[in-house]
Design a protein around this motif. Structure first.
Motif, PDB file in Angstrom:
ATOM      1  N   ILE A 188       0.839  -1.199   0.000  1.00  0.00           N
ATOM      2  CA  ILE A 188       0.000   0.000   0.000  1.00  0.00           C
ATOM      3  C   ILE A 188       0.873   1.248   0.000  1.00  0.00           C
ATOM      4  CG2 ILE A 188      -1.651   1.332   1.353  1.00  0.00           C
ATOM      5  CD1 ILE A 188      -2.840  -1.364   2.251  1.00  0.00           C
ATOM      6  N   GLY A 189       1.923   1.229   0.816  1.00  0.00           N
ATOM      7  CA  GLY A 189       2.796   2.394   0.893  1.00  0.00           C
ATOM      8  C   GLY A 189       3.446   2.716  -0.439  1.00  0.00           C
ATOM      9  N   VAL A 190       4.047   1.701  -1.044  1.00  0.00           N
ATOM     10  CA  VAL A 190       4.744   1.931  -2.319  1.00  0.00           C
ATOM     11  C   VAL A 190       3.748   2.337  -3.398  1.00  0.00           C
ATOM     12  CG1 VAL A 190       6.017   0.793  -4.171  1.00  0.00           C
ATOM     13  CG2 VAL A 190       6.703   0.458  -1.806  1.00  0.00           C
ATOM     14  N   ALA A 191       2.613   1.639  -3.447  1.00  0.00           N
ATOM     15  CA  ALA A 191       1.601   1.975  -4.449  1.00  0.00           C
ATOM     16  C   ALA A 191       1.137   3.413  -4.257  1.00  0.00           C
ATOM     17  CB  ALA A 191       0.421   1.012  -4.360  1.00  0.00           C
ATOM     18  N   ALA A 192       0.959   3.800  -2.999  1.00  0.00           N
ATOM     19  CA  ALA A 192       0.492   5.161  -2.726  1.00  0.00           C
ATOM     20  C   ALA A 192       1.525   6.187  -3.174  1.00  0.00           C
ATOM     21  CB  ALA A 192       0.190   5.319  -1.242  1.00  0.00           C
ATOM     22  N   VAL A 193       2.793   5.930  -2.868  1.00  0.00           N
ATOM     23  CA  VAL A 193       3.834   6.883  -3.270  1.00  0.00           C
ATOM     24  C   VAL A 193       3.848   7.031  -4.795  1.00  0.00           C
ATOM     25  CG1 VAL A 193       6.309   7.290  -3.407  1.00  0.00           C
ATOM     26  CG2 VAL A 193       5.298   6.518  -1.268  1.00  0.00           C
TER      27      VAL A 193
ATOM     28  N   VAL B  65       9.511   5.534  -8.588  1.00  0.00           N
ATOM     29  CA  VAL B  65       9.661   4.090  -8.381  1.00  0.00           C
ATOM     30  C   VAL B  65      10.906   3.821  -7.539  1.00  0.00           C
ATOM     31  CG1 VAL B  65      10.073   1.896  -9.531  1.00  0.00           C
ATOM     32  CG2 VAL B  65       8.448   3.518 -10.505  1.00  0.00           C
ATOM     33  N   VAL B  66      12.027   4.417  -7.957  1.00  0.00           N
ATOM     34  CA  VAL B  66      13.274   4.191  -7.231  1.00  0.00           C
ATOM     35  C   VAL B  66      13.149   4.693  -5.791  1.00  0.00           C
ATOM     36  CG1 VAL B  66      15.695   4.872  -7.076  1.00  0.00           C
ATOM     37  CG2 VAL B  66      14.728   4.211  -9.278  1.00  0.00           C
ATOM     38  N   LEU B  67      12.613   5.885  -5.665  1.00  0.00           N
ATOM     39  CA  LEU B  67      12.459   6.482  -4.337  1.00  0.00           C
ATOM     40  C   LEU B  67      11.660   5.577  -3.413  1.00  0.00           C
ATOM     41  CD1 LEU B  67      12.783   9.288  -2.712  1.00  0.00           C
ATOM     42  CD2 LEU B  67      10.372   9.559  -3.273  1.00  0.00           C
ATOM     43  N   SER B  68      10.520   5.088  -3.901  1.00  0.00           N
ATOM     44  CA  SER B  68       9.667   4.310  -3.015  1.00  0.00           C
ATOM     45  C   SER B  68      10.295   2.962  -2.683  1.00  0.00           C
ATOM     46  CB  SER B  68       8.276   4.142  -3.624  1.00  0.00           C
ATOM     47  OG  SER B  68       8.377   3.521  -4.875  1.00  0.00           O
TER      48      SER B  68
END
Ligand SMILES: Nc1ncnc2c1ncn2[C@@H]1O[C@H](COP(=O)(O)OP(=O)(O)O)[C@@H](O)[C@H]1O
Ligand SMILES: [Mg+2]
Lengths: 406, 236
Positions: free
Chosen positions: A32-37, A372-375
């Motif tokens: 959820i976190g990565v998708a949200a970012v 993408v890289v950041l998350s």
């Protein structure tokens, strides 16, 4: 003497597979976190790109002169310091290609039994060059229409759709704007999809003189803005200075007085827009990061439970030769594996979500590799950070005690 | 100049701080065990047998006293070196087998080898050889819950000896087994003792099991109260 990486990974994969539900729930936070970012940043950056491309489409050799002191966005009619005469004077400056003064208003348009509230742009024929307007049917009004204060109108596509039956030829028909009858002489081509801001197809263009005198009742010839196209883009700041000194002279401003107008070039607007949308993106990303951190806390929670649950296993592993480092590595590896797998699914869902969002919200989104890289990096840091504490706790256990743990 | 026995303890004490009340699990244990001995430790429950064995196997540290293993003072070793000793020099057999429930028999036996830094076919071959030694190589891919108690304990013994340890430490290895399996396990341990001179130390309550061991220690209240060598050699 240390366990090889591939062995370590098999230990971890076994452990994660052994408790699929728990592993999944742990990953859910990261997913959820990565998708949200990714989703949030794609929305923010989509907005940024769109705003910038719209600004760029205005042309970079444009200067916009507005009434009122710099720093305040003036759109109201109560600042009357800029007039049609100013525009005509500017047009005579060297280096100026053309000038389009504009007064703005809105009006209720009526055609037959159809009505539509739309915005009115009173301007001159130069606007077609400056705003890249193209005619689909009929013609744009001419200089003589402006000089003659003709009651002629050129309508945008949205106006056409709302006032005319589809297929009907609007040229030659009469429409009423706030009670004044105008003859439609042209229909514009679609300018393009708009984002957030005003629909540029939802505008009726009429001669500036007609707008001032017949429609809006402006007596002092004031205009809302004057757009100036410069001949040579390299001369843009020279021309800007010349316009400023011309207007100061025309407005009889003393040396101490501030300008009663302001001149912006596109780059200024670009910068502002970039800043604003950049802040928006950052804000959205920040919100999403918080959910990523919450996901990390989830990892720590589950890892702590896992360490407690597997205390006997840890004791056994130590009894048959695992070093503290081996135990630490195994649990850290599990945490990293969880956050990487979670990131992977997060990327999939984030990208899919962004596509779905842009499809339904008609708001183009832009997925950047940075997001993408950041998350993923962030998820990894979180996985290691929150996985470290339980892992360390596990590795510090005394083998005998761990083994007799009930 | 005399060399130290393989295991040499002097004045071992172990105090557990148990919620304010101190439990004296060991109260001064002196013990020497030579290489290749087979020793039974008996005594009532709570007398400190497991505590002693944990210290001997470097699974725990004594509160006071000294423990020399193979001439080295274990008090001088760090956690990593102790883990190395447990991995290479000791093999543990537990009453409850302590196999990883979700792993195959083979994998359970492989784990100590992984912790020795081995990998690849060598690991698999050695683990299979260990299983074969105890006649259970055909059960290699069975999980513990698909094995009988006796089979599980044999897997556990295979795991204990796969790294060719100097000492096998067995804490009530037959405690959960029926007589037939108990005798079977004891014969395996005895065979290793006789054929490979592995030092075997067994905690047990059963005189019949202790009967396999030429030397018997009896503990009470954290002390060794009896240390006897049987007159008749029970090696069969
Ligand atoms: N981890 C521990 N914490 C506190 N007390 C313990 C612990 N382990 C053992 N003891 C206590 O130490 C004493 C000796 O235990 P143990 O060595 O297990 O005896 P045995 O194996 O002979 O039955 C007992 O009183 C037991 O309750
Ligand atoms: Mg015990």
């Amino acid at each position: 003497m240390s366990v090889r990486f591939q062995v370590l990974s098999s230990f971890s994969i076994d452990a994660l597979k052994a408790n699929k539900m728990r592993s999944f729930l742990t990953m859910l936070g990261i997913i959820i976190g990565v998708a949200a970012v990714i989703l949030m940043m794609s929305i923010g950056q989509g907005a940024q790109q769109q705003v910038l491309s719209r600004i760029n489409s205005l042309g970079s050799n444009l200067l916009t002169v507005m009434p009122g002191a710099a720093g305040q966005f003036v759109r109201s009619g109560n600042v009357n310091t800029l007039t049609l005469k100013d525009a005509q004077a500017i047009a005579k400056l060297t280096g100026v290609a053309c000038v389009a003064p504009t007064v703005r208003g809105s009006a209720l348009a009526t055609c037959g039994n159809k009505t539509w509230t739309t915005s009115i742009s009173g301007t001159t024929q130069e606007i077609t060059d400056i705003s890249s307007l193209e005619i689909e049917q009929g013609r744009f009004f001419s200089e003589s229409d402006v000089n003659g204060i003709s009651a002629v109108a050129v309508i945008g596509q949205t106006v056409y759709e709302n006032l005319f039956d589809s297929g009907a030829d609007p040229v030659g028909s009469e429409i009423r704007l706030s009670g004044v009858t105008f003859k439609v002489i042209g229909l514009l081509k679609t300018i393009g999809a708009s984002s957030g801001g005003d629909d540029r197809d939802d505008t009726i263009y009429i001669p500036v003189t007609t707008a001032q005198i017949r429609l809006l009742g402006t007596t002092n010839q004031s205009v809302n803005q004057v757009q100036v196209q410069v001949q040579d883009i390299n001369q843009i700041s020279t021309v800007q200075d010349e316009i400023a000194s011309l207007l100061r002279k025309r407005h009889r401003l003393s040396d101490q007085a501030d300008d009663d107008f302001n001149i912006r070039d596109i780059t200024q607007i670009q910068n502002t827009a970039q800043n604003v949308t950049g802040i928006l993106t950052l804000f959205l990303a920040g919100v999403a990061m918080i959910s990523l951190i919450v996901g990390g806390i989830g990892i720590m929670n589950i890892m702590l439970v896992s360490v407690t649950e597997r205390t006997r296993e840890i004791g056994l592993r130590m009894a048959i030769g695992a070093t503290r480092q081996d135990i630490l590595n195994q649990f850290l590896y599990e945490a990293i594996l969880l956050s990487l797998t979670g990131s992977f699914f997060g990327i999939v869902f984030g990208v899919a979500g962004s596509k779905i969002f842009s499809y339904f919200a008609k708001w183009s989104t832009a997925i950047s590799i940075q997001a993408v890289v950041l998350s993923v990096v962030f998820a990894l840091i979180i996985g290691v950070f929150f996985g470290y504490y339980p892992a360390r706790r596990a590795s510090r256990l005394n083998p005998a005690e761990a083994l007799s743990f009930e | 100049m005399s060399t130290l026995p393989l295991i040499s303890c002097r004045g071992l004490t172990k105090i557990y701080p148990l919620s304010g009340v101190e439990v004296h699990a060991l109260r001064g244990v002196d013990l020497d065990i030579e290489r290749g001995e087979m020793v039974a430790i008996m005594g009532p429950s709570g007398s400190g047998k497991s505590t002693l064995m944990n210290i001997l196997g470097c699974m725990d540290m004594q509160t006071e006293g000294s423990y020399y293993f193979d001439g080295v003072d274990t008090g001088d070793l760090d956690a990593r070196e102790l883990a190395g000793l447990r991995n290479k020099k000791f093999g543990f057999v537990f009453q409850r087998y302590n196999l990883l429930p979700r792993a195959s028999a083979l994998y359970n036996v492989e784990i100590p080898l992984f912790y020795s830094g081995m990998y690849g076919d060598e690991v698999k071959n050695r683990a299979l050889a260990a299983l074969k030694r105890f006649g259970i190589d055909d059960l290699a891919d069975h999980r513990p819950n698909q094995l009988s108690g006796g089979q599980q304990q044999r897997v556990a013994i295979a795991r204990a000896v796969v790294n060719n340890p100097l000492v096998v430490l067995a804490d009530e290895p037959t405690g959960a087994l029926d007589t037939t399996n108990s005798l079977e396990v004891m014969k395996i341990l005895q065979k290793m003792h006789i054929e490979q001179s592995v030092t075997v130390i067994i905690i047990t309550h059963e005189p019949e099991i202790a009967g396999f061991c030429p030397r018997k220690l009896i503990m009470r209240d954290g002390k060794i109260i009896s240390d006897q060598f049987s007159a008749s050699d029970v090696r069969r």
